[in-house]
Motif scaffolding. Structure first.
Motif, short mmCIF file in Angstrom:
data_model
loop_
_atom_site.label_atom_id
_atom_site.label_comp_id
_atom_site.label_asym_id
_atom_site.label_seq_id
_atom_site.Cartn_x
_atom_site.Cartn_y
_atom_site.Cartn_z
N GLY A 11 0.81 -1.22 0.00
CA GLY A 11 0.00 0.00 0.00
C GLY A 11 0.84 1.26 0.00
N ALA A 12 1.90 1.28 0.80
CA ALA A 12 2.78 2.45 0.84
C ALA A 12 3.46 2.67 -0.50
N LEU A 13 3.90 1.60 -1.13
CA LEU A 13 4.58 1.72 -2.42
C LEU A 13 3.60 2.08 -3.54
N GLU A 14 2.41 1.51 -3.50
CA GLU A 14 1.40 1.86 -4.52
C GLU A 14 0.97 3.32 -4.38
N ALA A 15 0.90 3.81 -3.15
CA ALA A 15 0.55 5.22 -2.94
C ALA A 15 1.58 6.15 -3.55
N ALA A 16 2.82 5.65 -3.69
CA ALA A 16 3.89 6.44 -4.31
C ALA A 16 3.97 6.23 -5.82
N GLY A 17 3.05 5.41 -6.38
CA GLY A 17 2.99 5.25 -7.83
C GLY A 17 3.51 3.94 -8.37
N ILE A 18 3.88 3.01 -7.51
CA ILE A 18 4.39 1.71 -7.96
C ILE A 18 3.22 0.76 -8.20
N ASN A 19 3.30 -0.01 -9.28
CA ASN A 19 2.32 -1.06 -9.58
C ASN A 19 3.06 -2.39 -9.57
N PHE A 20 2.43 -3.41 -9.02
CA PHE A 20 3.02 -4.75 -8.94
C PHE A 20 2.34 -5.65 -9.94
N HIS A 21 3.13 -6.49 -10.63
CA HIS A 21 2.60 -7.37 -11.67
C HIS A 21 2.98 -8.82 -11.41
N PHE A 22 2.02 -9.71 -11.62
CA PHE A 22 2.24 -11.15 -11.56
C PHE A 22 1.48 -11.74 -12.74
N ASP A 23 2.15 -12.51 -13.57
CA ASP A 23 1.43 -13.25 -14.61
C ASP A 23 2.03 -14.64 -14.70
N GLY A 24 1.60 -15.46 -13.80
CA GLY A 24 2.18 -16.81 -13.73
C GLY A 24 3.54 -16.76 -13.07
N ALA A 25 4.57 -17.13 -13.83
CA ALA A 25 5.92 -17.18 -13.28
C ALA A 25 6.62 -15.83 -13.31
#
Length: 90
Positions: A57-71
């Motif tokens: 949440g803290a990182l997303e509030a700073a504009g970071i997006n996290f990605h997972f697509d399988g491996a």
């Protein structure tokens, strides 16, 4: 449940580096201790879901997006710059 697919240590390190944040700064912004952050980033501990949610949440509030697509795991930013997306090595 611990260590769900929310955020892996490499993503946490990459996101901090992208933002230029120290572990101290992430600790302040997330409410998670620097000790816990360091141990998780080093793979020396597992993290509870609520801990990961606060970090993410803290990182997303700073504009970071996290990605997972399988491996594949990665991060990106919602800001327009030349570092649009980073894929982490397996």
């Amino acid at each position: 449940m611990v260590n769900g697919p929310d955020i892996v240590p490499a993503q946490l390190r990459a996101a901090r580096a992208w933002l230029g944040w120290s572990q101290d700064e992430l600790a302040l912004k997330s409410g998670i201790s620097k000790h816990s952050i360091a141990r998780y980033e080093q793979g020396r501990s597992i993290a509870y879901d609520d801990t990961l949610a606060k970090l993410k949440g803290a990182l997303e509030a700073a504009g970071i997006n996290f990605h997972f697509d399988g491996a594949t795991k990665g991060i990106s930013t919602s800001q327009l710059d030349s570092r649009a997306q980073v894929r982490l090595p397996k």
